[in-house]
Design an enzyme around this catalytic site. Structure first.
Site, PDB file in Angstrom:
ATOM      1  N   ARG A  31       0.859  -1.181   0.000  1.00  0.00           N
ATOM      2  CA  ARG A  31       0.000   0.000   0.000  1.00  0.00           C
ATOM      3  C   ARG A  31       0.901   1.239   0.000  1.00  0.00           C
ATOM      4  NH1 ARG A  31      -3.421  -2.999  -1.415  1.00  0.00           N
ATOM      5  NH2 ARG A  31      -5.436  -3.453  -0.431  1.00  0.00           N
TER       6      ARG A  31
ATOM      7  N   HIS B 270      -1.255  -0.340  -9.896  1.00  0.00           N
ATOM      8  CA  HIS B 270      -1.868  -1.251  -8.909  1.00  0.00           C
ATOM      9  C   HIS B 270      -2.396  -2.520  -9.594  1.00  0.00           C
ATOM     10  CE1 HIS B 270      -3.839  -1.316  -4.701  1.00  0.00           C
ATOM     11  NE2 HIS B 270      -3.697  -2.560  -5.139  1.00  0.00           N
TER      12      HIS B 270
HETATM   13  N1  LIG Z   1      -0.705  -4.403  -4.934  1.00  0.00           N
HETATM   14  C1  LIG Z   1      -1.632  -5.334  -4.961  1.00  0.00           C
HETATM   15  O1  LIG Z   1      -2.186  -5.596  -6.019  1.00  0.00           O
HETATM   16  C2  LIG Z   1      -1.962  -6.100  -3.704  1.00  0.00           C
HETATM   17  C3  LIG Z   1      -2.703  -7.290  -3.822  1.00  0.00           C
HETATM   18  C4  LIG Z   1      -2.960  -8.020  -2.670  1.00  0.00           C
HETATM   19  C5  LIG Z   1      -2.501  -7.573  -1.444  1.00  0.00           C
HETATM   20  N2  LIG Z   1      -1.791  -6.404  -1.375  1.00  0.00           N
HETATM   21  C6  LIG Z   1      -1.295  -5.943  -0.067  1.00  0.00           C
HETATM   22  O2  LIG Z   1      -0.465  -6.948   0.492  1.00  0.00           O
HETATM   23  C7  LIG Z   1      -0.713  -6.994   1.896  1.00  0.00           C
HETATM   24  C8  LIG Z   1      -0.260  -8.341   2.453  1.00  0.00           C
HETATM   25  O3  LIG Z   1      -1.171  -9.360   2.061  1.00  0.00           O
HETATM   26  P1  LIG Z   1      -1.121 -10.805   2.743  1.00  0.00           P
HETATM   27  O4  LIG Z   1      -2.258 -11.573   2.206  1.00  0.00           O
HETATM   28  O5  LIG Z   1       0.245 -11.388   2.633  1.00  0.00           O
HETATM   29  O6  LIG Z   1      -1.375 -10.395   4.283  1.00  0.00           O
HETATM   30  P2  LIG Z   1      -1.104 -11.264   5.598  1.00  0.00           P
HETATM   31  O7  LIG Z   1      -1.176 -12.716   5.282  1.00  0.00           O
HETATM   32  O8  LIG Z   1      -1.996 -10.698   6.649  1.00  0.00           O
HETATM   33  O9  LIG Z   1       0.417 -10.939   5.971  1.00  0.00           O
HETATM   34  C9  LIG Z   1       0.808  -9.721   6.533  1.00  0.00           C
HETATM   35  C10 LIG Z   1       2.236  -9.841   7.036  1.00  0.00           C
HETATM   36  O10 LIG Z   1       2.663  -8.550   7.517  1.00  0.00           O
HETATM   37  C11 LIG Z   1       3.189  -8.711   8.819  1.00  0.00           C
HETATM   38  N3  LIG Z   1       2.948  -7.511   9.629  1.00  0.00           N
HETATM   39  C12 LIG Z   1       1.785  -6.844   9.809  1.00  0.00           C
HETATM   40  N4  LIG Z   1       1.960  -5.803  10.643  1.00  0.00           N
HETATM   41  C13 LIG Z   1       3.264  -5.820  10.981  1.00  0.00           C
HETATM   42  C14 LIG Z   1       4.053  -5.012  11.840  1.00  0.00           C
HETATM   43  N5  LIG Z   1       3.531  -3.964  12.496  1.00  0.00           N
HETATM   44  N6  LIG Z   1       5.351  -5.317  11.979  1.00  0.00           N
HETATM   45  C15 LIG Z   1       5.880  -6.390  11.338  1.00  0.00           C
HETATM   46  N7  LIG Z   1       5.187  -7.202  10.516  1.00  0.00           N
HETATM   47  C16 LIG Z   1       3.894  -6.909  10.346  1.00  0.00           C
HETATM   48  C17 LIG Z   1       2.456  -9.900   9.411  1.00  0.00           C
HETATM   49  O11 LIG Z   1       3.199 -10.417  10.491  1.00  0.00           O
HETATM   50  P3  LIG Z   1       2.725 -11.749  11.290  1.00  0.00           P
HETATM   51  O12 LIG Z   1       2.881 -12.888  10.286  1.00  0.00           O
HETATM   52  O13 LIG Z   1       3.676 -11.858  12.403  1.00  0.00           O
HETATM   53  O14 LIG Z   1       1.289 -11.518  11.670  1.00  0.00           O
HETATM   54  C18 LIG Z   1       2.379 -10.826   8.199  1.00  0.00           C
HETATM   55  O15 LIG Z   1       3.551 -11.569   8.071  1.00  0.00           O
HETATM   56  C19 LIG Z   1      -2.208  -6.726   2.009  1.00  0.00           C
HETATM   57  O16 LIG Z   1      -2.544  -6.249   3.290  1.00  0.00           O
HETATM   58  C20 LIG Z   1      -2.433  -5.702   0.925  1.00  0.00           C
HETATM   59  O17 LIG Z   1      -2.307  -4.392   1.456  1.00  0.00           O
HETATM   60  C21 LIG Z   1      -1.517  -5.673  -2.474  1.00  0.00           C
END
Ligand SMILES: NC(=O)c1ccc[n+]([C@@H]2O[C@H](COP(=O)([O-])OP(=O)(O)OC[C@H]3O[C@@H](n4cnc5c(N)ncnc54)[C@H](OP(=O)(O)O)[C@@H]3O)[C@@H](O)[C@H]2O)c1
Length: 307
Positions: free
Chosen positions: A222, A270
């Protein structure tokens, strides 16, 4: 079963896919009256009145992995679980995008493109791969899939997350106390963090300066995780070699934004991992069936952590 859908993009496509995946359900566009009677809601970027209108919903499904566009994630706290997409075809797309970015940076395709413009035939010395560590911020559904793929390309990979991970062949850093060490050893930084109170503006001048000189940044999470002005000034003073950016504070990226014409910035609109209607409808249908059977589902958002 009554389901309301708040999906400004391709409402007809979503309705058809959801009706196919859940033939027994009544799927109608959101309205305040239908919302009040709905068992479930499926939403994307809902306006502020949508979540409070879901008075008897058993769950709200978000049509994306990131829930930062839900006006107040905590509005449903203790009342209606908010459930995000997990993978649903996004991991494969993210792997493609980030592997392209990693190879583009490591194999210096931009430098060769520049040499080609000058008709310059000049092989460049190849940096040993061992020295080109890739650091992934976030080791969740998408971060861990990307990490695995990069290990498959024989890159040295490290991740940073809140909780420590045990991913084979990948160094895991956890929490704020380990962020500086993580950044100091990262040549290509990939951001795959959710946007939360903790991660907004995380990548500011102080943190980006901890990357070694010549590092590159890829943001596919993001826009507001990165402080634009700080990234630009580190690119301009040569500390950072390049940035590949798919997400921005304001989308569409305004025409006057310096990212568009910066010689060391790549902009994509995006598209790194888009929500796939078929896969997502099937995942949501499956989760609804599990919830109806009293079973646990993956992807329930923690309202306190905000992801
Ligand atoms: N550009 C695009 O087209 C697109 C598409 C899809 C998603 N995204 C973005 O990608 C993000 C990640 O997706 P996901 O499915 O992988 O999410 P997820 O499974 O919830 O993984 C999030 C990761 O971030 C870590 N995290 C969160 N807050 C943190 C903090 N304060 N300090 C350190 N680590 C932190 C979490 O740690 P823990 O494992 O320890 O909980 C986890 O490993 C989404 O939230 C979205 O914003 C972008």
């Amino acid at each position: 079963m009554k389901i309301v859908l708040y999906a400004p993009n391709d409402a007809a496509g979503w309705t058809a896919a959801l009706r196919h995946a859940l033939p027994q359900a009544e799927i109608e566009p959101w309205s305040p009256e239908r919302a009040a009677a709905a068992d479930y809601a499926i939403v994307w970027r809902p306006s502020p009145d949508v979540v409070p209108s879901l008075r008897r919903a058993k769950a709200i499904f978000n049509l994306g992995a990131g829930v930062d566009a839900i006006p107040d994630v905590t509005a449903a706290e203790g009342r209606v679980p908010l459930i995000r997409l997990d993978d649903a075809g996004m991991a494969e797309q993210m792997v493609e995008y980030v592997c392209h970015a990693a190879l583009r940076c490591y194999r210096e395709f931009d430098a060769y493109a520049e040499q080609q413009r000058r008709a310059l035939w000049q092989p460049r010395p190849r940096e040993p791969k061992r020295g080109f560590a890739i650091g992934i911020l976030g080791a969740g559904v998408l971060g861990s899939a990307v990490a695995d793929a990069l290990v498959g390309l024989r890159f040295t990979v490290r991740t940073w997350s809140r909780m420590r991970k045990a991913l084979p062949g990948i160094a895991s850093f956890a929490g704020m106390p380990e962020l500086a060490a993580f950044l100091a050893g990262t040549r290509l930084l990939v951001c795959l963090l959710p946007l939360t109170r903790e991660t907004r503006n995380l990548l500011d001048r102080a943190r980006l300066s901890l990357l070694p000189r010549g590092a590159c940044v890829v943001n596919v999470a993001r826009g507001p995780v990165v402080v634009d002005a700080d990234l630009l000034s580190l690119l301009d003073d040569g500390h950072l070699a390049g940035a590949i950016l798919d997400v921005f504070r304001d989308e569409p990226l305004p025409p006057e934004h310096p990212f568009w014409h910066h010689p060391r910035v790549v902009v994509t609109p995006h598209v790194s991992a888009v929500t796939l209607i078929q896969e997502s409808a099937e995942q949501i249908a499956d989760k609804i069936r599990r919830l109806e059977a009293g079973l646990a589902v993956a992807g329930v958002v923690d309202p306190v952590l905000g992801y």
